[in-house]
Motif scaffolding. Sequence first.
Motif, PDB file in Angstrom:
ATOM      1  N   ASN A  64      46.960 -41.665  13.722  1.00 36.69           N
ATOM      2  CA  ASN A  64      45.656 -42.172  13.275  1.00 36.69           C
ATOM      3  C   ASN A  64      45.237 -41.580  11.941  1.00 36.69           C
ATOM      4  O   ASN A  64      44.472 -42.182  11.192  1.00 36.69           O
ATOM      5  CB  ASN A  64      44.581 -41.879  14.328  1.00 36.69           C
ATOM      6  N   ASP A  65      45.749 -40.381  11.622  1.00 29.57           N
ATOM      7  CA  ASP A  65      45.385 -39.705  10.383  1.00 29.57           C
ATOM      8  C   ASP A  65      46.291 -40.081   9.210  1.00 29.57           C
ATOM      9  O   ASP A  65      45.977 -39.778   8.072  1.00 29.57           O
ATOM     10  CB  ASP A  65      45.447 -38.187  10.574  1.00 29.57           C
ATOM     11  N   GLY A  66      47.427 -40.701   9.478  1.00 30.81           N
ATOM     12  CA  GLY A  66      48.358 -41.070   8.425  1.00 30.81           C
ATOM     13  C   GLY A  66      49.790 -41.007   8.926  1.00 30.81           C
ATOM     14  O   GLY A  66      50.059 -41.260  10.096  1.00 30.81           O
ATOM     15  N   ILE A  67      50.690 -40.648   8.045  1.00 34.68           N
ATOM     16  CA  ILE A  67      52.104 -40.504   8.408  1.00 34.68           C
ATOM     17  C   ILE A  67      52.414 -39.020   8.549  1.00 34.68           C
ATOM     18  O   ILE A  67      52.165 -38.237   7.633  1.00 34.68           O
ATOM     19  CB  ILE A  67      53.022 -41.137   7.342  1.00 34.68           C
ATOM     20  N   LEU A  68      52.961 -38.656   9.682  1.00 31.22           N
ATOM     21  CA  LEU A  68      53.321 -37.274   9.953  1.00 31.22           C
ATOM     22  C   LEU A  68      54.831 -37.129   9.794  1.00 31.22           C
ATOM     23  O   LEU A  68      55.600 -37.792  10.503  1.00 31.22           O
ATOM     24  CB  LEU A  68      52.899 -36.872  11.366  1.00 31.22           C
ATOM     25  N   ILE A  69      55.245 -36.297   8.855  1.00 35.80           N
ATOM     26  CA  ILE A  69      56.664 -36.022   8.623  1.00 35.80           C
ATOM     27  C   ILE A  69      56.979 -34.674   9.268  1.00 35.80           C
ATOM     28  O   ILE A  69      56.337 -33.672   8.960  1.00 35.80           O
ATOM     29  CB  ILE A  69      56.977 -35.995   7.116  1.00 35.80           C
ATOM     30  N   VAL A  70      57.953 -34.679  10.176  1.00 33.86           N
ATOM     31  CA  VAL A  70      58.297 -33.476  10.934  1.00 33.86           C
ATOM     32  C   VAL A  70      59.666 -32.983  10.479  1.00 33.86           C
ATOM     33  O   VAL A  70      60.660 -33.704  10.562  1.00 33.86           O
ATOM     34  CB  VAL A  70      58.311 -33.766  12.450  1.00 33.86           C
ATOM     35  N   PHE A  71      59.699 -31.751   9.984  1.00 34.76           N
ATOM     36  CA  PHE A  71      60.945 -31.124   9.538  1.00 34.76           C
ATOM     37  C   PHE A  71      61.615 -30.441  10.735  1.00 34.76           C
ATOM     38  O   PHE A  71      60.953 -30.121  11.723  1.00 34.76           O
ATOM     39  CB  PHE A  71      60.654 -30.110   8.428  1.00 34.76           C
ATOM     40  N   PRO A  72      62.925 -30.203  10.652  1.00 32.48           N
ATOM     41  CA  PRO A  72      63.642 -29.592  11.782  1.00 32.48           C
ATOM     42  C   PRO A  72      63.051 -28.242  12.192  1.00 32.48           C
ATOM     43  O   PRO A  72      62.755 -27.397  11.347  1.00 32.48           O
ATOM     44  CB  PRO A  72      65.068 -29.426  11.245  1.00 32.48           C
ATOM     45  N   GLU A  73      62.889 -28.068  13.488  1.00 31.59           N
ATOM     46  CA  GLU A  73      62.311 -26.835  14.036  1.00 31.59           C
ATOM     47  C   GLU A  73      63.230 -25.628  13.849  1.00 31.59           C
ATOM     48  O   GLU A  73      62.760 -24.500  13.810  1.00 31.59           O
ATOM     49  CB  GLU A  73      62.016 -27.019  15.534  1.00 31.59           C
ATOM     50  N   ALA A  74      64.538 -25.869  13.722  1.00 29.57           N
ATOM     51  CA  ALA A  74      65.494 -24.766  13.606  1.00 29.57           C
ATOM     52  C   ALA A  74      65.385 -24.051  12.267  1.00 29.57           C
ATOM     53  O   ALA A  74      65.864 -22.925  12.123  1.00 29.57           O
ATOM     54  CB  ALA A  74      66.916 -25.290  13.805  1.00 29.57           C
ATOM     55  N   LEU A  75      64.747 -24.669  11.284  1.00 23.24           N
ATOM     56  CA  LEU A  75      64.624 -24.076   9.953  1.00 23.24           C
ATOM     57  C   LEU A  75      63.297 -23.335   9.825  1.00 23.24           C
ATOM     58  O   LEU A  75      62.312 -23.675  10.471  1.00 23.24           O
ATOM     59  CB  LEU A  75      64.711 -25.172   8.881  1.00 23.24           C
ATOM     60  N   LYS A  76      63.272 -22.335   8.951  1.00 24.84           N
ATOM     61  CA  LYS A  76      62.035 -21.604   8.700  1.00 24.84           C
ATOM     62  C   LYS A  76      61.178 -22.402   7.728  1.00 24.84           C
ATOM     63  O   LYS A  76      61.606 -22.715   6.613  1.00 24.84           O
ATOM     64  CB  LYS A  76      62.339 -20.221   8.127  1.00 24.84           C
ATOM     65  N   ALA A  77      59.967 -22.736   8.124  1.00 27.99           N
ATOM     66  CA  ALA A  77      59.090 -23.621   7.347  1.00 27.99           C
ATOM     67  C   ALA A  77      58.757 -23.051   5.973  1.00 27.99           C
ATOM     68  O   ALA A  77      58.618 -23.799   5.004  1.00 27.99           O
ATOM     69  CB  ALA A  77      57.811 -23.896   8.130  1.00 27.99           C
ATOM     70  N   GLU A  78      58.642 -21.735   5.855  1.00 26.97           N
ATOM     71  CA  GLU A  78      58.250 -21.137   4.577  1.00 26.97           C
ATOM     72  C   GLU A  78      59.355 -21.216   3.527  1.00 26.97           C
ATOM     73  O   GLU A  78      59.092 -21.060   2.329  1.00 26.97           O
ATOM     74  CB  GLU A  78      57.771 -19.687   4.752  1.00 26.97           C
ATOM     75  N   LYS A  79      60.613 -21.463   3.941  1.00 22.35           N
ATOM     76  CA  LYS A  79      61.719 -21.564   2.999  1.00 22.35           C
ATOM     77  C   LYS A  79      61.996 -23.005   2.561  1.00 22.35           C
ATOM     78  O   LYS A  79      62.889 -23.240   1.763  1.00 22.35           O
ATOM     79  CB  LYS A  79      62.984 -20.975   3.615  1.00 22.35           C
ATOM     80  N   ILE A  80      61.242 -23.958   3.081  1.00 23.52           N
ATOM     81  CA  ILE A  80      61.434 -25.371   2.735  1.00 23.52           C
ATOM     82  C   ILE A  80      60.551 -25.709   1.544  1.00 23.52           C
ATOM     83  O   ILE A  80      59.357 -25.429   1.541  1.00 23.52           O
ATOM     84  CB  ILE A  80      61.094 -26.284   3.937  1.00 23.52           C
ATOM     85  N   SER A  81      61.165 -26.316   0.524  1.00 21.69           N
ATOM     86  CA  SER A  81      60.405 -26.746  -0.654  1.00 21.69           C
ATOM     87  C   SER A  81      60.925 -28.099  -1.101  1.00 21.69           C
ATOM     88  O   SER A  81      62.014 -28.514  -0.716  1.00 21.69           O
ATOM     89  CB  SER A  81      60.540 -25.728  -1.785  1.00 21.69           C
ATOM     90  N   GLY A  82      60.142 -28.790  -1.919  1.00 22.40           N
ATOM     91  CA  GLY A  82      60.582 -30.075  -2.435  1.00 22.40           C
ATOM     92  C   GLY A  82      59.432 -31.033  -2.646  1.00 22.40           C
ATOM     93  O   GLY A  82      58.273 -30.632  -2.755  1.00 22.40           O
ATOM     94  N   LYS A  83      59.772 -32.324  -2.680  1.00 22.30           N
ATOM     95  CA  LYS A  83      58.777 -33.364  -2.939  1.00 22.30           C
ATOM     96  C   LYS A  83      58.961 -34.535  -1.972  1.00 22.30           C
ATOM     97  O   LYS A  83      60.073 -34.814  -1.536  1.00 22.30           O
ATOM     98  CB  LYS A  83      58.908 -33.927  -4.352  1.00 22.30           C
ATOM     99  N   VAL A  84      57.851 -35.206  -1.696  1.00 25.40           N
ATOM    100  CA  VAL A  84      57.865 -36.450  -0.939  1.00 25.40           C
ATOM    101  C   VAL A  84      57.382 -37.545  -1.885  1.00 25.40           C
ATOM    102  O   VAL A  84      56.323 -37.418  -2.493  1.00 25.40           O
ATOM    103  CB  VAL A  84      56.934 -36.370   0.296  1.00 25.40           C
ATOM    104  N   PHE A  85      58.186 -38.599  -2.019  1.00 26.80           N
ATOM    105  CA  PHE A  85      57.855 -39.708  -2.905  1.00 26.80           C
ATOM    106  C   PHE A  85      57.692 -40.961  -2.071  1.00 26.80           C
ATOM    107  O   PHE A  85      58.587 -41.320  -1.312  1.00 26.80           O
ATOM    108  CB  PHE A  85      58.958 -39.894  -3.952  1.00 26.80           C
ATOM    109  N   LEU A  86      56.536 -41.611  -2.192  1.00 25.64           N
ATOM    110  CA  LEU A  86      56.298 -42.874  -1.508  1.00 25.64           C
ATOM    111  C   LEU A  86      56.253 -43.984  -2.542  1.00 25.64           C
ATOM    112  O   LEU A  86      55.461 -43.934  -3.482  1.00 25.64           O
ATOM    113  CB  LEU A  86      55.002 -42.825  -0.701  1.00 25.64           C
TER     114      LEU A  86
END
Length: 148
Positions: free
Chosen positions: A72-94
């Motif tokens: 209801n709030d928008g699109i939720l993108i879920v990254f793999p749980e096995a990875l540490k969230a603080e080490k993930i970087s990058g961009k999302v392009f729509l």
Amino acid sequence: MKFNWGTGIVLAFIGFISFIMYFIVTMHTDAKYDHDLVTEDYYKQELEFQNDIDKEKNSKDLTSNITWKKTNDGILIVFPEALKAEKISGKVFLYRPSNKQFDFDTAISLSNHNLLIPDKRLLDGRWNIKVDWEYNGKSYLFKKEIVY
């Protein structure tokens, strides 16, 4: 002037050519028929295509890939749980194929492995989503065509 078969055929050709010319001029000058089917930097993206293939291969080698769901709030993108969230970087392009004015990109800023694209930025219809991200120096790419 005598009206015969020759005159009728010439008038039919003139009428047909006039219709086609009207149609062409209308399609080129009316803004409501303007559709952007490719990006502005198409050739630059074509040169980077092999890099994208390598990044997508890296993504497929993961135990679990990125998933998305409509909320209801928008699109939720879920990254793999096995990875540490603080080490993930990058961009999302729509990318909106029907109108480039609605295209946008955003930096990845995760909250518990989740990234929310707000509903207010999205129109109903087709979107191409491209998540270009990096984890521990290795690049990954997730592409999906979605209908919102």
